[in-house]
Write a protein that holds these residues in place. Structure first.
Motif, PDB file in Angstrom:
ATOM      1  N   GLU A  33       0.835  -1.173   0.000  1.00  0.00           N
ATOM      2  CA  GLU A  33       0.000   0.000   0.000  1.00  0.00           C
ATOM      3  C   GLU A  33       0.884   1.242   0.000  1.00  0.00           C
ATOM      4  N   ASP A  34       0.460   2.252  -0.680  1.00  0.00           N
ATOM      5  CA  ASP A  34       1.212   3.501  -0.754  1.00  0.00           C
ATOM      6  C   ASP A  34       1.133   4.276   0.553  1.00  0.00           C
ATOM      7  N   ALA A  35       2.231   4.914   0.930  1.00  0.00           N
ATOM      8  CA  ALA A  35       2.251   5.782   2.104  1.00  0.00           C
ATOM      9  C   ALA A  35       1.525   7.073   1.765  1.00  0.00           C
ATOM     10  N   LYS A  36       0.901   7.659   2.747  1.00  0.00           N
ATOM     11  CA  LYS A  36       0.174   8.911   2.546  1.00  0.00           C
ATOM     12  C   LYS A  36       0.690   9.947   3.521  1.00  0.00           C
ATOM     13  N   LEU A  37       0.751  11.182   3.076  1.00  0.00           N
ATOM     14  CA  LEU A  37       1.125  12.302   3.920  1.00  0.00           C
ATOM     15  C   LEU A  37       0.056  13.364   3.751  1.00  0.00           C
ATOM     16  N   HIS A  38      -0.516  13.790   4.849  1.00  0.00           N
ATOM     17  CA  HIS A  38      -1.558  14.810   4.827  1.00  0.00           C
ATOM     18  C   HIS A  38      -1.044  15.994   5.628  1.00  0.00           C
ATOM     19  N   ILE A  39      -0.981  17.155   5.029  1.00  0.00           N
ATOM     20  CA  ILE A  39      -0.428  18.345   5.673  1.00  0.00           C
ATOM     21  C   ILE A  39      -1.548  19.349   5.913  1.00  0.00           C
ATOM     22  N   PHE A  74     -11.943  16.423  24.087  1.00  0.00           N
ATOM     23  CA  PHE A  74     -12.351  16.450  22.688  1.00  0.00           C
ATOM     24  C   PHE A  74     -11.455  15.544  21.842  1.00  0.00           C
ATOM     25  N   PHE A  75     -10.125  15.635  22.017  1.00  0.00           N
ATOM     26  CA  PHE A  75      -9.208  14.747  21.296  1.00  0.00           C
ATOM     27  C   PHE A  75      -9.543  13.283  21.596  1.00  0.00           C
ATOM     28  N   ASP A  76      -9.726  12.967  22.870  1.00  0.00           N
ATOM     29  CA  ASP A  76      -9.992  11.591  23.263  1.00  0.00           C
ATOM     30  C   ASP A  76     -11.300  11.071  22.679  1.00  0.00           C
ATOM     31  N   GLU A  77     -12.336  11.877  22.700  1.00  0.00           N
ATOM     32  CA  GLU A  77     -13.621  11.455  22.134  1.00  0.00           C
ATOM     33  C   GLU A  77     -13.524  11.244  20.634  1.00  0.00           C
ATOM     34  N   VAL A  78     -12.897  12.168  19.949  1.00  0.00           N
ATOM     35  CA  VAL A  78     -12.778  12.050  18.490  1.00  0.00           C
ATOM     36  C   VAL A  78     -11.978  10.806  18.115  1.00  0.00           C
ATOM     37  N   LEU A  79     -10.826  10.605  18.778  1.00  0.00           N
ATOM     38  CA  LEU A  79      -9.985   9.451  18.449  1.00  0.00           C
ATOM     39  C   LEU A  79     -10.632   8.134  18.864  1.00  0.00           C
ATOM     40  N   HIS A  80     -11.277   8.100  19.997  1.00  0.00           N
ATOM     41  CA  HIS A  80     -11.876   6.855  20.483  1.00  0.00           C
ATOM     42  C   HIS A  80     -13.175   6.525  19.762  1.00  0.00           C
ATOM     43  N   ASP A  81     -14.047   7.511  19.604  1.00  0.00           N
ATOM     44  CA  ASP A  81     -15.387   7.253  19.079  1.00  0.00           C
ATOM     45  C   ASP A  81     -15.493   7.341  17.561  1.00  0.00           C
ATOM     46  N   MET A  82     -14.796   8.286  16.942  1.00  0.00           N
ATOM     47  CA  MET A  82     -14.994   8.528  15.520  1.00  0.00           C
ATOM     48  C   MET A  82     -13.884   7.960  14.641  1.00  0.00           C
ATOM     49  N   TYR A  83     -12.642   8.004  15.114  1.00  0.00           N
ATOM     50  CA  TYR A  83     -11.499   7.550  14.312  1.00  0.00           C
ATOM     51  C   TYR A  83     -10.611   6.628  15.150  1.00  0.00           C
ATOM     52  N   PRO A  84     -11.142   5.465  15.563  1.00  0.00           N
ATOM     53  CA  PRO A  84     -10.389   4.596  16.481  1.00  0.00           C
ATOM     54  C   PRO A  84      -9.115   4.001  15.883  1.00  0.00           C
ATOM     55  N   SER A 100     -11.507  18.544  13.143  1.00  0.00           N
ATOM     56  CA  SER A 100     -11.075  19.090  11.854  1.00  0.00           C
ATOM     57  C   SER A 100      -9.840  18.367  11.325  1.00  0.00           C
ATOM     58  N   ILE A 101      -8.903  18.050  12.227  1.00  0.00           N
ATOM     59  CA  ILE A 101      -7.681  17.366  11.808  1.00  0.00           C
ATOM     60  C   ILE A 101      -8.008  16.015  11.182  1.00  0.00           C
ATOM     61  N   PHE A 102      -8.776  15.192  11.900  1.00  0.00           N
ATOM     62  CA  PHE A 102      -9.026  13.839  11.429  1.00  0.00           C
ATOM     63  C   PHE A 102     -10.071  13.785  10.321  1.00  0.00           C
ATOM     64  N   GLU A 103     -11.025  14.689  10.355  1.00  0.00           N
ATOM     65  CA  GLU A 103     -12.005  14.733   9.274  1.00  0.00           C
ATOM     66  C   GLU A 103     -11.324  15.083   7.964  1.00  0.00           C
ATOM     67  N   SER A 104     -10.388  16.027   7.983  1.00  0.00           N
ATOM     68  CA  SER A 104      -9.699  16.405   6.744  1.00  0.00           C
ATOM     69  C   SER A 104      -8.811  15.267   6.246  1.00  0.00           C
ATOM     70  N   SER A 139      -9.695  11.091  -1.343  1.00  0.00           N
ATOM     71  CA  SER A 139     -10.145   9.890  -2.045  1.00  0.00           C
ATOM     72  C   SER A 139      -9.161   8.754  -1.746  1.00  0.00           C
ATOM     73  N   GLY A 140      -9.659   7.540  -1.705  1.00  0.00           N
ATOM     74  CA  GLY A 140      -8.790   6.398  -1.432  1.00  0.00           C
ATOM     75  C   GLY A 140      -8.550   6.213   0.058  1.00  0.00           C
ATOM     76  N   THR A 141      -7.484   5.554   0.398  1.00  0.00           N
ATOM     77  CA  THR A 141      -7.156   5.265   1.784  1.00  0.00           C
ATOM     78  C   THR A 141      -6.624   6.520   2.465  1.00  0.00           C
ATOM     79  N   PRO A 142      -7.182   6.880   3.620  1.00  0.00           N
ATOM     80  CA  PRO A 142      -6.733   8.103   4.292  1.00  0.00           C
ATOM     81  C   PRO A 142      -5.417   7.914   5.025  1.00  0.00           C
ATOM     82  N   SER A 143      -4.792   9.024   5.379  1.00  0.00           N
ATOM     83  CA  SER A 143      -3.667   8.992   6.304  1.00  0.00           C
ATOM     84  C   SER A 143      -4.221   8.524   7.643  1.00  0.00           C
ATOM     85  N   ARG A 144      -3.431   7.804   8.427  1.00  0.00           N
ATOM     86  CA  ARG A 144      -3.924   7.305   9.714  1.00  0.00           C
ATOM     87  C   ARG A 144      -3.132   7.844  10.891  1.00  0.00           C
TER      88      ARG A 144
END
Length: 124
Positions: A1-7, A57-67, A24-28, A33-38
């Motif tokens: 799989e290709d590496a991704k960099l999101h700035i 807020f960080f903990d909720e977003v990472l735990h609940d929305m982007y685990p 905003s960080i994780f939603e962006s 398109s394709g596999t997101p940065s993780r």
């Protein structure tokens, strides 16, 4: 799989900085398109506070929305008191102090800062 960099550019129009919120960080990262940065990495931090809203807020977003995502945060540069030559307590700022982030810092690094222009092996 290709590496991704999101700035994410946090500089605003007048030369100042604006820190986006965790959502905003994780939603962006996932809006591409394709596999997101993780993995997101941030070098900005705030002063130590015992579990402030920003951490919840960080903990909720990472735990609940982007685990499957990871936020790597710098611990800051305030851990050593040069005048007393003693490590200070409660100096890890947020979001490094949040429960669902990975804090990265240095120990025993209270020497001189890297001189301007030095790179890699030149500094060693």
């Amino acid at each position: 799989e290709d590496a991704k960099l999101h700035i994410i550019d946090i500089q605003n129009g007048n030369g100042g900085l604006r820190m986006p919120n965790a959502y905003s960080i994780f939603e962006s990262m996932h809006s591409t398109s394709g596999t997101p940065s993780r993995i997101a990495s941030g070098s900005s931090s705030t002063a130590y506070k015992a579990y402030p809203f920003s951490c919840r807020f960080f903990d909720e977003v990472l735990h609940d929305m982007y685990p499957g995502d990871l936020y790597v945060a710098s611990t800051g540069n305030d851990g050593y008191d040069r005048s007393t030559k003693v490590s200070k307590m409660r100096t890890v700022g947020n979001p490094a102090a949040c429960k669902n982030t990975l804090a990265v810092g240095a120990s025993q690094s209270h020497g001189d800062r890297i001189p301007a222009g030095a790179k890699g092996l030149e500094y060693l």
